[in-house]
Design a protein around this motif. Sequence first.
Motif, PDB file in Angstrom:
ATOM      1  N   SER A 106       0.397  -1.525   6.733  1.00  0.00           N
ATOM      2  CA  SER A 106       1.065  -0.768   5.678  1.00  0.00           C
ATOM      3  C   SER A 106       1.681  -1.712   4.641  1.00  0.00           C
ATOM      4  O   SER A 106       1.826  -2.914   4.884  1.00  0.00           O
ATOM      5  CB  SER A 106       2.170   0.108   6.273  1.00  0.00           C
ATOM      6  N   GLU A 107       2.045  -1.137   3.527  1.00  0.00           N
ATOM      7  CA  GLU A 107       2.733  -1.910   2.493  1.00  0.00           C
ATOM      8  C   GLU A 107       4.034  -2.492   3.043  1.00  0.00           C
ATOM      9  O   GLU A 107       4.359  -3.652   2.790  1.00  0.00           O
ATOM     10  CB  GLU A 107       3.017  -1.012   1.284  1.00  0.00           C
ATOM     11  N   SER A 108       4.744  -1.701   3.841  1.00  0.00           N
ATOM     12  CA  SER A 108       6.015  -2.209   4.391  1.00  0.00           C
ATOM     13  C   SER A 108       5.778  -3.358   5.371  1.00  0.00           C
ATOM     14  O   SER A 108       6.600  -4.278   5.453  1.00  0.00           O
ATOM     15  CB  SER A 108       6.827  -1.087   5.030  1.00  0.00           C
ATOM     16  N   ASP A 109       4.657  -3.342   6.110  1.00  0.00           N
ATOM     17  CA  ASP A 109       4.334  -4.474   6.985  1.00  0.00           C
ATOM     18  C   ASP A 109       4.206  -5.757   6.166  1.00  0.00           C
ATOM     19  O   ASP A 109       4.725  -6.806   6.536  1.00  0.00           O
ATOM     20  CB  ASP A 109       3.013  -4.249   7.734  1.00  0.00           C
ATOM     21  N   VAL A 110       3.479  -5.669   5.063  1.00  0.00           N
ATOM     22  CA  VAL A 110       3.229  -6.848   4.230  1.00  0.00           C
ATOM     23  C   VAL A 110       4.530  -7.338   3.593  1.00  0.00           C
ATOM     24  O   VAL A 110       4.805  -8.539   3.573  1.00  0.00           O
ATOM     25  CB  VAL A 110       2.145  -6.549   3.179  1.00  0.00           C
ATOM     26  N   TYR A 111       5.351  -6.425   3.088  1.00  0.00           N
ATOM     27  CA  TYR A 111       6.607  -6.828   2.469  1.00  0.00           C
ATOM     28  C   TYR A 111       7.580  -7.403   3.497  1.00  0.00           C
ATOM     29  O   TYR A 111       8.275  -8.380   3.227  1.00  0.00           O
ATOM     30  CB  TYR A 111       7.233  -5.666   1.695  1.00  0.00           C
ATOM     31  N   SER A 157       3.579 -14.845  -2.300  1.00  0.00           N
ATOM     32  CA  SER A 157       2.422 -15.041  -3.170  1.00  0.00           C
ATOM     33  C   SER A 157       2.091 -13.732  -3.871  1.00  0.00           C
ATOM     34  O   SER A 157       2.141 -12.659  -3.254  1.00  0.00           O
ATOM     35  CB  SER A 157       1.222 -15.499  -2.336  1.00  0.00           C
ATOM     36  N   PRO A 158       1.725 -13.805  -5.148  1.00  0.00           N
ATOM     37  CA  PRO A 158       1.356 -12.569  -5.850  1.00  0.00           C
ATOM     38  C   PRO A 158       0.144 -11.870  -5.221  1.00  0.00           C
ATOM     39  O   PRO A 158      -0.045 -10.677  -5.430  1.00  0.00           O
ATOM     40  CB  PRO A 158       1.061 -13.036  -7.283  1.00  0.00           C
ATOM     41  N   ASN A 159      -0.642 -12.593  -4.443  1.00  0.00           N
ATOM     42  CA  ASN A 159      -1.779 -11.966  -3.756  1.00  0.00           C
ATOM     43  C   ASN A 159      -1.325 -10.808  -2.869  1.00  0.00           C
ATOM     44  O   ASN A 159      -2.085  -9.883  -2.624  1.00  0.00           O
ATOM     45  CB  ASN A 159      -2.509 -12.970  -2.869  1.00  0.00           C
ATOM     46  N   HIS A 160      -0.089 -10.890  -2.403  1.00  0.00           N
ATOM     47  CA  HIS A 160       0.418  -9.926  -1.435  1.00  0.00           C
ATOM     48  C   HIS A 160       1.394  -8.912  -2.022  1.00  0.00           C
ATOM     49  O   HIS A 160       1.514  -7.811  -1.487  1.00  0.00           O
ATOM     50  CB  HIS A 160       1.087 -10.663  -0.273  1.00  0.00           C
ATOM     51  N   GLU A 170      -6.752  -5.342  -5.840  1.00  0.00           N
ATOM     52  CA  GLU A 170      -5.514  -4.805  -5.267  1.00  0.00           C
ATOM     53  C   GLU A 170      -4.873  -5.872  -4.371  1.00  0.00           C
ATOM     54  O   GLU A 170      -5.498  -6.875  -4.046  1.00  0.00           O
ATOM     55  CB  GLU A 170      -5.798  -3.538  -4.470  1.00  0.00           C
ATOM     56  N   ARG A 171      -3.635  -5.620  -3.972  1.00  0.00           N
ATOM     57  CA  ARG A 171      -2.936  -6.546  -3.086  1.00  0.00           C
ATOM     58  C   ARG A 171      -3.612  -6.582  -1.720  1.00  0.00           C
ATOM     59  O   ARG A 171      -4.202  -5.596  -1.281  1.00  0.00           O
ATOM     60  CB  ARG A 171      -1.472  -6.117  -2.915  1.00  0.00           C
ATOM     61  N   ILE A 172      -3.501  -7.728  -1.068  1.00  0.00           N
ATOM     62  CA  ILE A 172      -4.061  -7.888   0.273  1.00  0.00           C
ATOM     63  C   ILE A 172      -2.989  -8.449   1.205  1.00  0.00           C
ATOM     64  O   ILE A 172      -2.032  -9.090   0.759  1.00  0.00           O
ATOM     65  CB  ILE A 172      -5.312  -8.797   0.272  1.00  0.00           C
ATOM     66  N   ALA A 173      -3.183  -8.216   2.480  1.00  0.00           N
ATOM     67  CA  ALA A 173      -2.244  -8.712   3.495  1.00  0.00           C
ATOM     68  C   ALA A 173      -2.402 -10.220   3.665  1.00  0.00           C
ATOM     69  O   ALA A 173      -3.458 -10.795   3.386  1.00  0.00           O
ATOM     70  CB  ALA A 173      -2.487  -8.006   4.826  1.00  0.00           C
TER      71      ALA A 173
END
Length: 145
Positions: A29-34, A44-47, A60-63
Amino acid sequence: MELEYFQSKSGRIEEVEVGARVVFTKTVSESDVYAYAGITGDFSPNHIDHEYMKAGRYGERIAHGTLLMGFMSAASAKMRIGRTVSLGYDRVRFIGPVRFGDTITTRYTITSVNPAKKRIIAEVVCLNQREEMVASATNIRAYVD
């Protein structure tokens, strides 16, 4: 056969079978990555930067690739084969992007056992919901008495 957990009866290396496999599955999920970015300091802007990633190859963003290493560790923890520690992961490869919402299945398979050295080698792969490999590594575990 894929198991959720493997439990050794005696905890002895002689009981460990080549081919034994466990799986760990998680939807990213997005919250996992953040949360991972906050814990590690990898912003990193990649994430985390949607606008930056829109213009790039993935769109799009990647983990984080190293988040998948955590999944590998989680799978390893399901292989309860006695008092062992991880000596690390060799040949770690991040093969494909993991997008928010991807469901990753991590397969941890014992490929060799060396009783003399008290070592266990396992192949670890992460696959997305389309069965595409997104990461792989070799894990080395050692028995500690």
